[in-house]
Design an enzyme around this catalytic site. Structure first.
Site, short mmCIF file in Angstrom:
data_model
loop_
_atom_site.label_atom_id
_atom_site.label_comp_id
_atom_site.label_asym_id
_atom_site.label_seq_id
_atom_site.Cartn_x
_atom_site.Cartn_y
_atom_site.Cartn_z
N GLY A 4 61.18 -8.34 80.34
CA GLY A 4 62.28 -7.43 79.99
C GLY A 4 63.59 -7.96 80.56
O GLY A 4 63.71 -9.14 80.89
N GLY A 50 65.01 -7.52 83.46
CA GLY A 50 64.93 -8.01 84.82
C GLY A 50 64.22 -9.35 84.92
O GLY A 50 64.74 -10.30 85.51
N GLU A 80 70.74 9.86 70.86
CA GLU A 80 70.89 8.85 69.82
C GLU A 80 69.92 9.09 68.66
O GLU A 80 70.29 9.00 67.49
CB GLU A 80 70.70 7.45 70.43
CG GLU A 80 71.94 7.01 71.20
CD GLU A 80 71.73 5.87 72.18
OE1 GLU A 80 72.72 5.39 72.74
OE2 GLU A 80 70.56 5.46 72.40
N ALA A 123 69.59 -1.33 81.80
CA ALA A 123 69.53 -2.78 81.66
C ALA A 123 70.42 -3.52 82.66
O ALA A 123 69.95 -4.47 83.30
CB ALA A 123 69.88 -3.18 80.22
#
Lengths: 435, 435
Positions: A16, A18, A173, A318
């Protein structure tokens, strides 16, 4: 080959934000890096909701990890499932192999939490992986297909009712996007139902949606959603989920599709390491991001629990994961050069959330934006952070086209109707893998 | 609503090239059209192999049928599974409803034939639907992932051996594309295997590949494939398929992935109607495309068997299905206006097949093309026939990019490695639905 080398071996579990950032930061260093992930791709999670609502295709926001890292000759990517860590032998168990490490970086992320009600998962899927997004896209579009096919007016209305549980950015969203798909994109396609009569209900247990934002922005988002026709229910707790709807205490909402955007729980890495974890299962790391008792093991991103200088937790977003990845890589190189551990400092850059097709809210250090300027800012930031020129141009093109034409390009229901039980998807484990 | 009208009711079963063309030809007519398909999308099958080999995404070549037909106010699209036809009541049974018709058009297409060995299906999937393409893409890419992970040299070599059964256009296109992916696109991504050592074997039972083409073009394609490193075996019959490889009489080829591109069999429509069928299950229609004994039922495309004036069968290709769709629509309107039936005449426009990234063969009435000019012609034709401007620009952009950058954009393996049994996919019915 790789295992024969004498260079320090660094194993990263998870590709991901990280894990990928850690690997990139080690690119030119004199170490051997092995990144293990059970998927072959890195997924740009902030845009997953656009796949779930048919604006983008999976391949627009997900890229093979080995292809992102192909220029790094010191890095091996393995597609395998990690099932445990032997901290005394210093090996990672992955799909039947033992992979030795000198330094280990745990970046295994988080998944949905149903707050002890895992039985709700099939009725109310969450949105973390590409497969989740195509599954939700399929559920949403199938609800309209079934409404068109049904000859029962009450059933038509139930099928066109969408509940989104959780008023964080993902819930907002999704609610905005489904409302727009129903109101603007689908109407011309149907003859026996009017998608404009679809109900989209956003359910939040707390007193306001988007609690990470200042109250005025949160209120702005609430009003914007209502202007779009979304029903926003705050202070409302879900007490049950099944294929036909959701229970809200003594009330019941009959739905054709329920989407879970409420809680997250960390991967089981804390258990593998028998490390201290917080309530969400995140490892309580030390200030240098190492796992207590293991100077050679780092936990980063959604797998780690750590506080900022002001006492608030580092958020599970993120940019935080990327900053931790950079720090872990720098710490490893520092130790190899005999330097002492240094503390991780998080720099919060801001918060963003979109509300449909031309509005958003943005909170930066000194600035707040709302409405169209915020949406434009959000779009630029997200296109900028997409990896690789091809994707930037491709996504920008699709957005521009959809914006101008009020269309959605990726409205595929994969699997035929006969593969689908008449009510809803029964088995979470067989989520349709779609790309 | 729809069922209350007094206009003639025309039901079309199937939204492939034939069914869609029939519906379009009835757009402005004073009739009620209902198109039923078990998928929500029309798939542009000639480009399916590009999805299977990661050059395009499913949404690039598949579009919601209702969205294609949304401008036709006389047309309803239903996503439902047809399970039978009652020719005396004149109704179609679809997902529990009876849909009445005055005229019926059967355009249900074809699927793979394993020549009586349906048990080979799981080990050697075919390529007819979007789900098939993403399934094959996943199998192919996973084979390389497993080879990278394996520590056994023989197993690495087996995993990187690909057998394609059937030397028609699909088999040739798949062999060429896999060979290119292995040789040009993947090498930089892997550390412990060299994808350039992958074996791609094309197996054809007959004496030459591409038997629908003239012998010189067929020989050209054979040579081109061999130049690319594909092993072409003609006069070779597959006598067994399993997860570990294929049996070729007394020989055995160990493979990591086998793909079936050999036979087709028509949908069960012939059985529904108890109509005379040929060996492939196609209904032997009369010269006006109606089913014998049923002036009100037409069968078109891959569901119909009919000969050209020169005695050769009308081929099972998209242009033939479209011409039949136009004819069926015109016949129906003619009858409603009291005209007599007229015979269908097929106009063969040519044959095309690509061989990898810059070569193709083209046979038109007066012209043959080979190599790059043929590939350019093929590309223009295929982009032209894609439906909708967005798709044309999007696909042209991706091809241009891939051509210039030698990349593949859609290299996603959906589903994680843990969802997959270590050898291969076991259940044909649970093909991953991917888009």
């Amino acid at each position: 080959m790789h295992l024969m080398t004498l260079r320090p071996r660094i194993v990263i579990v998870g590709g991901g934000f990280g894990g990928l950032e850690t690997a990139k930061a080690l690119a030119e260093k004199d170490v051997d890096v092995t990144l293990v992930d059970q998927q072959n791709h890195h997924c740009f999670q902030p845009l997953l909701y656009q796949v779930a609502t048919a604006a983008l295709s999976p391949a627009d926001i997900a890229w093979p990890i080995r292809s992102i890292l192909k220029g790094q000759s010191n890095t091996t990517v393995l597609m395998a499932e990690v099932t445990g860590i032997d901290t005394s032998a210093r090996t990672v168990s992955a799909s039947g192999r033992q992979i030795p490490y000198d330094y280990l970086v745990i970046a295994t992320g988080a998944t949905h939490s149903y707050f002890g009600h895992d039985e709700w998962q099939d009725a109310a899927p969450g949105l973390k992986r590409i497969e989740d997004a195509t599954h939700i896209r399929r559920r949403t579009l199938l609800a309209f297909e079934r409404a068109e096919f049904s000859t029962d007016e009450a059933e038509k209305q139930r099928l066109m009712t969408f509940a989104i549980v959780g008023g964080g950015p993902t819930g907002v969203e999704m609610a905005g996007a489904i409302s727009e798909v129903a109101g603007r994109i689908l109407p011309a396609d149907f003859r026996h139902v009017d998608p404009r009569t679809a109900r989209v209900v956003l359910i939040e247990a707390g007193p306001r949606i988007l609690p990470a934002f200042p109250e005025d922005l949160s209120a702005y988002a609430h009003r914007s959603l209502e202007d779009m026709g979304v029903e926003v229910m705050v202070n409302t707790r879900v007490t049950g989920c099944d294929d036909g709807g959701v229970d809200l205490g003594d009330r019941r909402l009959e739905t054709g599709c329920t989407i879970w955007a409420a809680g997250v729980v960390a991967s089981p890495a804390g258990k593998w390491l028998q490390a201290p974890t917080d309530r969400a299962g995140r490892i309580e790391v030390r200030d240098d991001l190492t796992v207590p008792g293991h100077q050679e093991i780092f936990a980063i991103g959604d797998t780690a629990s750590i506080k900022q200088a002001n006492g608030t937790p580092v958020p599970g977003i993120a940019p935080a994961a990327k900053q931790m990845g950079q720090h872990a890589a720098a710490e490893i190189i520092g130790r190899l050069n005999g330097k002492a551990p240094t503390a991780f400092t998080y720099r919060h850059q801001g918060d963003l959330a979109t509300i449909g097709r031309k509005s958003a809210i943005v909170k930066l250090k000194r600035t707040k934006l709302t409405g169209f300027p915020a949406w434009l800012f959000w779009s630029l930031i997200h296109v900028y952070f997409l990896i690789g020129l091809r994707y930037r141009i491709g996504v920008a093109w699709k957005w521009a086209w959809d914006y101008l034409s009020v269309q959605r390009g990726a409205r595929l229901i994969t699997r035929s109707v006969k593969d689908e039980p008449p009510t809803a998807h029964k088995n979470g484990a067989s989520h349709d893998a779609a790309a």
